[in-house]
Design a protein around this motif. Sequence first.
Motif, mmCIF file in Angstrom:
data_model
loop_
_atom_site.group_PDB
_atom_site.id
_atom_site.type_symbol
_atom_site.label_atom_id
_atom_site.label_comp_id
_atom_site.label_asym_id
_atom_site.label_seq_id
_atom_site.Cartn_x
_atom_site.Cartn_y
_atom_site.Cartn_z
ATOM 1 N N PHE A 280 20.847 -9.988 47.288
ATOM 2 C CA PHE A 280 22.239 -9.860 47.712
ATOM 3 C C PHE A 280 23.161 -10.099 46.525
ATOM 4 O O PHE A 280 22.803 -10.809 45.578
ATOM 5 C CB PHE A 280 22.580 -10.911 48.772
ATOM 6 N N LEU A 282 25.736 -12.325 45.217
ATOM 7 C CA LEU A 282 25.959 -13.707 45.630
ATOM 8 C C LEU A 282 27.441 -14.021 45.815
ATOM 9 O O LEU A 282 28.299 -13.488 45.118
ATOM 10 C CB LEU A 282 25.355 -14.664 44.600
ATOM 11 N N SER A 283 27.697 -14.933 46.754
ATOM 12 C CA SER A 283 29.055 -15.447 46.932
ATOM 13 C C SER A 283 29.391 -16.321 45.726
ATOM 14 O O SER A 283 28.480 -16.795 45.033
ATOM 15 C CB SER A 283 29.114 -16.273 48.205
ATOM 16 N N GLN A 286 27.483 -19.542 45.599
ATOM 17 C CA GLN A 286 26.071 -19.267 45.296
ATOM 18 C C GLN A 286 25.891 -18.976 43.810
ATOM 19 O O GLN A 286 24.930 -19.421 43.184
ATOM 20 C CB GLN A 286 25.562 -18.074 46.109
ATOM 21 N N VAL A 310 24.184 -26.307 54.752
ATOM 22 C CA VAL A 310 23.768 -26.174 56.146
ATOM 23 C C VAL A 310 22.821 -24.975 56.279
ATOM 24 O O VAL A 310 22.777 -24.115 55.392
ATOM 25 C CB VAL A 310 24.980 -25.964 57.091
ATOM 26 N N THR A 311 22.084 -24.902 57.376
ATOM 27 C CA THR A 311 21.225 -23.740 57.608
ATOM 28 C C THR A 311 22.105 -22.501 57.661
ATOM 29 O O THR A 311 23.149 -22.505 58.299
ATOM 30 C CB THR A 311 20.457 -23.849 58.948
ATOM 31 N N SER A 313 23.458 -21.192 54.936
ATOM 32 C CA SER A 313 24.446 -21.192 53.856
ATOM 33 C C SER A 313 23.959 -20.385 52.647
ATOM 34 O O SER A 313 24.675 -20.253 51.662
ATOM 35 C CB SER A 313 24.788 -22.623 53.442
ATOM 36 N N ARG A 349 9.909 -13.724 53.813
ATOM 37 C CA ARG A 349 11.018 -13.336 52.939
ATOM 38 C C ARG A 349 10.580 -13.312 51.480
ATOM 39 O O ARG A 349 11.067 -12.501 50.700
ATOM 40 C CB ARG A 349 12.197 -14.283 53.126
ATOM 41 N N ASP A 636 16.163 -17.570 62.314
ATOM 42 C CA ASP A 636 17.334 -17.170 63.095
ATOM 43 C C ASP A 636 16.928 -16.403 64.330
ATOM 44 O O ASP A 636 16.193 -15.423 64.232
ATOM 45 C CB ASP A 636 18.214 -16.205 62.285
HETATM 46 P P1 ADP Z 1 19.490 -20.855 54.306
HETATM 47 O O1 ADP Z 1 18.238 -20.769 53.527
HETATM 48 O O2 ADP Z 1 20.474 -21.834 53.743
HETATM 49 O O3 ADP Z 1 19.274 -21.057 55.772
HETATM 50 P P2 ADP Z 1 19.673 -18.004 53.884
HETATM 51 O O4 ADP Z 1 19.412 -17.802 52.455
HETATM 52 O O5 ADP Z 1 18.584 -17.742 54.845
HETATM 53 O O6 ADP Z 1 20.259 -19.458 54.145
HETATM 54 O O7 ADP Z 1 20.941 -17.121 54.255
HETATM 55 C C1 ADP Z 1 21.396 -16.960 55.580
HETATM 56 C C2 ADP Z 1 21.567 -15.469 55.863
HETATM 57 O O8 ADP Z 1 22.560 -14.904 55.011
HETATM 58 C C3 ADP Z 1 20.308 -14.698 55.638
HETATM 59 O O9 ADP Z 1 20.193 -13.715 56.607
HETATM 60 C C4 ADP Z 1 20.519 -14.087 54.255
HETATM 61 O O10 ADP Z 1 19.819 -12.884 54.118
HETATM 62 C C5 ADP Z 1 22.015 -13.868 54.213
HETATM 63 N N1 ADP Z 1 22.573 -14.001 52.871
HETATM 64 C C6 ADP Z 1 22.294 -14.931 51.947
HETATM 65 N N2 ADP Z 1 23.050 -14.776 50.855
HETATM 66 C C7 ADP Z 1 23.824 -13.705 51.071
HETATM 67 C C8 ADP Z 1 24.843 -13.028 50.309
HETATM 68 N N3 ADP Z 1 25.185 -13.438 49.091
HETATM 69 N N4 ADP Z 1 25.434 -11.964 50.874
HETATM 70 C C9 ADP Z 1 25.112 -11.557 52.105
HETATM 71 N N5 ADP Z 1 24.168 -12.141 52.866
HETATM 72 C C10 ADP Z 1 23.532 -13.206 52.377
#
Ligand code: ADP
Length: 818
Positions: A280, A282-283, A286, A310-311, A313, A349, A636
């Motif tokens: 992705f 990244l934000s 991130q 948080v979950t 994030s 993943r 999820d």
């Molecule tokens: P965590 O591990 O903290 O629970 P994840 O990495 O699984 O978080 O991210 C949560 C969701 O957001 C996932 O479906 C992931 O694919 C998506 N995601 C993560 N980073 C990005 C991003 N930069 N842009 C869009 N979607 C993202």
Amino acid sequence: MGPADAPPYAEVALPLGIDKTLVYAIPRHLRDAAAPGKRVTVPLGPRIVSGYLVRLTETADRADLKALQDVVDPEPLLDGPLLELTQHVAAYYGAPWGEVIRATLPPGIDASTRRRVRLTTAGRHSVTQGAPTLSPQERELLHLVPLDAPVPAGRLTRRFGKTTTSLLHRLQDKGLVMVETFRMPPRVRTKQERSFHLLRSEQEVETAIAALTLRAPRQAQLLAHLLRVGGTLPAQEARTIAQSPSVLFGLTQKGFIAPVLTPVRRDPFRDLPVTPTEPFHLSPPQQEVLAEIDAATTASRFVSFLLFGVTGSGKTEIYLQAIEGTLKQGKQALVLVPEIALTPRAAERFRGRFGDRVALLHSALTPGERLDQWLRIREGDADIVVGARSAVFAPLPRLGIIVVDEEHDSAYKQEESPRYHARDVALFRGQRTSCPVVLGSATPSLESYHGTHSGAVRLLTLPDRIGEGVLPAVAVVDLRQEPKVPGRRVILSGILEARIRERLARRQQVLLLLNRRGYATSLLCRDCGHLVRCPHCSVALTLHRAVQLLRCHHCTHQRRPPDRCPACGGSNVRQLGMGTEQVERELRACFPEARIARMDRDTTAGPQGHHLILQRLERGDLDILVGTQMIAKGHDYPNVTLVGILSADIGLNLPDFRAGERTFALLTQMVGRSGRGPLRGAAVIQTYNPEHYCIQAALRQDYSAFAQEELARRRERNLPPFTRLVRLLISSPKEAAAAEAAEQLGTLLRHAPHPFQIDGPAPAPLARLRGRFRWHLFVKGPSDTPLRPKVTTALEAFSPPRGASIQVEMDVDPVDTL
Ligand code: ADP
Ligand code: ZN
């Protein structure tokens, strides 16, 4: 280096609960083969045992050393750095080095040795002609050995028990018997497949085909086929084409083909479909986090990061991209997850991003599959290892990053010897290999969180859920205020019941947590007060109604539920406390139209157990899933919009200083399962302690408020992370002996030359387990210096009362203190 100048002594660590390594002389013919990291067989007393060669030495401090019997492995199983890591772990936890080494290897690969006894010529003579000076037992033993065949030593042991060894020694000294040792194949081996290979050049084969076509058409046919497929044919196929074994035999005889055994890797994942994913964009938060981790991997620098978010994030996305960067530098990655069976999607993943470069190591694999995954890693066929606890020792020679996901999870602590904590071993390993360690969690352990204050741990934060994900709305229900219906327990409060009906009407899904399995937690006689207990453990037996059994949740004891009180014979026996089985039944009565399933240890037997239930949830074939903490983990489920915690108090009231921490983490994790899709989630927490700071912090989903309060309490009571703990558990089948030994040990430690600070001794909360009475005490020490070596030294002066089979178990940085 030839045998002449190879070091003549081997230091061997045995996985047998022996603290010290032993030194053996290396016979000349083994000097080339002997190397650190290989398994060896050595004599130990009368036995031949398997051990690990850990060091070669030039000198030994004794002359009469026993000799190494054999070297098992052609190549070392562990390289130098891994051996050193295991040594460090052994020293830190006070565990035998050999046990730690064994914990790093795939289970079941050790060969066992057997002994058999054979008569010598003199022995035969003495049996047939009668012998002069033999004791009756010696004579009896001799007559048990057939004249012309050996007898397994085990059969003699069954007859003579402990005296077998000395009897055999005496008979050996008299030259009447020989004891032979031979090795049994290991339980788990690499699988081999036979195939036939072409040995001649294409031209030669073509000439031969021409010559054979008339005389031996099938041989010609097979050769032609081999040419077409490139010279190799699996044996199965070759047999089909040849139609008769004589064809294969004929060609082998003529030297055209040869059978070859090649190892095949059992890989349960190879055929599983995965969806490839792209990184992705990244934000900004991130990006900042990734930049810090990247800097550490690029510089090959040990940094321990706490990735707090948080979950949802975006932590996993960070792991993936940090690993991608590491691989680009030619290095490897290790990812630890608490339990893969519960989080299959997380492993997927990694495969989705990195494909076949990923190896998985966990206990849901068959031993053979596990061995093969391990061999793939060792042979450099995988650059990313995703695995549970013991994968922290995966044989990756170019480790560039370690990730510990859900680092707070107590599944990382092994609760049997060697009692190590995989998160802490990951930190040791990162330090020794100079690579960053990323600890990820939404509810960090207080050890890690506190480390960010002292600067030992670098804090990285992801404050928000990715995308439009909003945190769920949480409500706390005070069960004391619920209207009481005589003779009925409150399972669902009015609010929770109403919310469940709403979701069912909207075709959304509900998760309900009750962290207690079974139907009723105990049976109590209302006439005499007798509680039906386990005869081996100090706990009440749990009623499992579907199977009509009372079961102990700590040992294997089970019995039929009594119709009458076993103590007074009264018929007024009542069920107390509810478990998931009862909740499931009540839910079916309450929501007859809903599709309901239960997930706990009773319903998830078998390797597919979790998977099948989660699959139904995922496919939308379930409306309500009730379960123990198992349902808090996982991935999820976008259609889950309500989470109910039926009793938040179960874990909170345990007599364990981490009870609050665990409850907060469980509640937060559970709440986080709600509203993971576009739909806003909600959660309801039922409790008799609504004011409790853990519940209040969970209500507001405020980790730092919780941590602040909890840390203040720990500091006040001088508990980790402000102090270091070593727990000593003293047990005996005799109650008084356990108590006496514990008191003695306490006195000894209090009056040691450098007195220790001690809590206890006291009966452990689980005062009796599997027939042993248990006392414990906690030795405390400053958190910045190792405490274990001093405790071990002090323990050397301890001599427990004899004849009570006292056991003292040491647990460094204990997690479970029950
Ligand atoms: P965590 O591990 O903290 O629970 P994840 O990495 O699984 O978080 O991210 C949560 C969701 O957001 C996932 O479906 C992931 O694919 C998506 N995601 C993560 N980073 C990005 C991003 N930069 N842009 C869009 N979607 C993202
Ligand atoms: Zn029991």
